[in-house]
Design a protein around this motif. Sequence first.
Motif, PDB file in Angstrom:
ATOM      1  N   ASP A   1      -1.058   6.593  -0.106  1.00 28.82           N
ATOM      2  CA  ASP A   1      -1.109   5.383  -0.531  1.00 28.82           C
ATOM      3  C   ASP A   1      -0.671   5.339  -2.476  1.00 28.82           C
ATOM      4  O   ASP A   1      -0.912   6.615  -2.917  1.00 28.82           O
ATOM      5  CB  ASP A   1      -2.889   4.679  -1.168  1.00 28.82           C
ATOM      6  CG  ASP A   1      -3.073   3.267  -0.314  1.00 28.82           C
ATOM      7  OD1 ASP A   1      -1.971   3.023  -0.829  1.00 28.82           O
ATOM      8  OD2 ASP A   1      -3.957   3.372  -0.018  1.00 28.82           O
ATOM      9  N   GLY A   2      -0.703   4.394  -2.875  1.00 30.84           N
ATOM     10  CA  GLY A   2      -0.184   3.871  -4.100  1.00 30.84           C
ATOM     11  C   GLY A   2       1.092   4.024  -4.431  1.00 30.84           C
ATOM     12  O   GLY A   2       1.635   4.713  -3.746  1.00 30.84           O
TER      13      GLY A   2
ATOM     14  N   ASP B   1      -0.281  -3.045   4.106  1.00 29.79           N
ATOM     15  CA  ASP B   1      -0.443  -3.413   3.605  1.00 29.79           C
ATOM     16  C   ASP B   1      -0.435  -2.035   2.574  1.00 29.79           C
ATOM     17  O   ASP B   1       0.212  -2.074   0.887  1.00 29.79           O
ATOM     18  CB  ASP B   1      -1.763  -3.759   2.811  1.00 29.79           C
ATOM     19  CG  ASP B   1      -2.811  -5.384   3.545  1.00 29.79           C
ATOM     20  OD1 ASP B   1      -1.745  -5.981   3.499  1.00 29.79           O
ATOM     21  OD2 ASP B   1      -3.905  -5.383   3.716  1.00 29.79           O
ATOM     22  N   ARG B   2      -0.196  -0.923   2.759  1.00 29.88           N
ATOM     23  CA  ARG B   2      -0.168   0.242   2.654  1.00 29.88           C
ATOM     24  C   ARG B   2       1.409   0.103   1.942  1.00 29.88           C
ATOM     25  O   ARG B   2       1.653   0.716   0.565  1.00 29.88           O
ATOM     26  CB  ARG B   2      -0.075   1.357   3.258  1.00 29.88           C
ATOM     27  CG  ARG B   2       0.392   2.436   2.671  1.00 29.88           C
ATOM     28  CD  ARG B   2       0.175   3.735   4.054  1.00 29.88           C
ATOM     29  NE  ARG B   2       0.738   4.632   3.509  1.00 29.88           N
ATOM     30  CZ  ARG B   2       1.702   5.174   3.409  1.00 29.88           C
ATOM     31  NH1 ARG B   2       2.928   3.696   3.953  1.00 29.88           N
ATOM     32  NH2 ARG B   2       2.394   5.672   2.527  1.00 29.88           N
TER      33      ARG B   2
ATOM     34  N   ARG C   1       1.778  -1.722  -1.584  1.00 30.42           N
ATOM     35  CA  ARG C   1       0.888  -0.887  -2.780  1.00 30.42           C
ATOM     36  C   ARG C   1       1.498   0.286  -2.974  1.00 30.42           C
ATOM     37  O   ARG C   1       2.239   0.550  -4.119  1.00 30.42           O
ATOM     38  CB  ARG C   1      -0.292  -0.467  -2.005  1.00 30.42           C
ATOM     39  CG  ARG C   1      -1.585  -1.264  -2.151  1.00 30.42           C
ATOM     40  CD  ARG C   1      -2.809  -0.533  -1.779  1.00 30.42           C
ATOM     41  NE  ARG C   1      -2.866  -0.169  -0.546  1.00 30.42           N
ATOM     42  CZ  ARG C   1      -3.210   0.050   0.126  1.00 30.42           C
ATOM     43  NH1 ARG C   1      -3.776  -1.467   0.504  1.00 30.42           N
ATOM     44  NH2 ARG C   1      -3.339   0.555   1.737  1.00 30.42           N
TER      45      ARG C   1
ATOM     46  N   LEU D   1       4.683  -0.866  -5.689  1.00 27.21           N
ATOM     47  CA  LEU D   1       3.781  -1.120  -6.465  1.00 27.21           C
ATOM     48  C   LEU D   1       4.842  -0.831  -7.267  1.00 27.21           C
ATOM     49  O   LEU D   1       5.267   0.572  -7.804  1.00 27.21           O
ATOM     50  CB  LEU D   1       2.587  -1.325  -7.190  1.00 27.21           C
ATOM     51  CG  LEU D   1       1.919  -2.115  -6.522  1.00 27.21           C
ATOM     52  CD1 LEU D   1       0.850  -1.343  -7.032  1.00 27.21           C
ATOM     53  CD2 LEU D   1       2.241  -3.567  -7.261  1.00 27.21           C
TER      54      LEU D   1
ATOM     55  N   ASN E   1      -2.429  -7.672  -4.202  1.00 27.00           N
ATOM     56  CA  ASN E   1      -4.122  -7.807  -3.657  1.00 27.00           C
ATOM     57  C   ASN E   1      -4.237  -9.328  -2.630  1.00 27.00           C
ATOM     58  O   ASN E   1      -4.047  -9.907  -2.535  1.00 27.00           O
ATOM     59  CB  ASN E   1      -4.945  -7.670  -4.661  1.00 27.00           C
ATOM     60  CG  ASN E   1      -4.399  -9.307  -5.727  1.00 27.00           C
ATOM     61  OD1 ASN E   1      -3.879 -10.115  -4.852  1.00 27.00           O
ATOM     62  ND2 ASN E   1      -4.829  -9.264  -7.731  1.00 27.00           N
TER      63      ASN E   1
END
Length: 158
Positions: free
Chosen positions: A50-51, A97-98, A101, A104, A125
């Motif tokens: 993630d991220g 959603d992952r 994210r 980003l 978000n």
Amino acid sequence: MAVTTQDNLPQKLRQELEPIANKSGLTILDIALKKAGKYTRLVVTVDLEDGPGGVDSDQIGDISRLLGARIDELDPISGEYVLEIGTPGAERELRTDRDFRRALTRNVEIVLEDEKLSGKLVEVNDGKIMVETAGQPHTIEKQSIIGARTVIVMARGH
């Protein structure tokens, strides 16, 4: 685990390989068997869990050795095959959603019903994303997105 039918092999391999990937800070996005002439290609696609950020070549080398060793132990495919382990690449579709994210700070292209936006993804978000185009923020409801993907923007030399 030698398997002659390959119908559910990707799912069985995922169960065996996902814990190994997770211990390395990665997740398995896809496992696919692809015929290449008389050979089979076993393609495993991995990414960070993630991220933002990316998987570097050292991580690919490490996970290739670990997954390759486990696949050799399992011996899941009759005959010869080639194992390919990689990432989804720099340009990829954004669906979950992952995915958003993970994208980003990256350049993205967002397709809506009546327009297409290209810019930097600056926020994700609560069912919304924010894309900055030409210095202007645009808040977009995820449910209104028809298509989205990361894009590579080549800088022009002066």
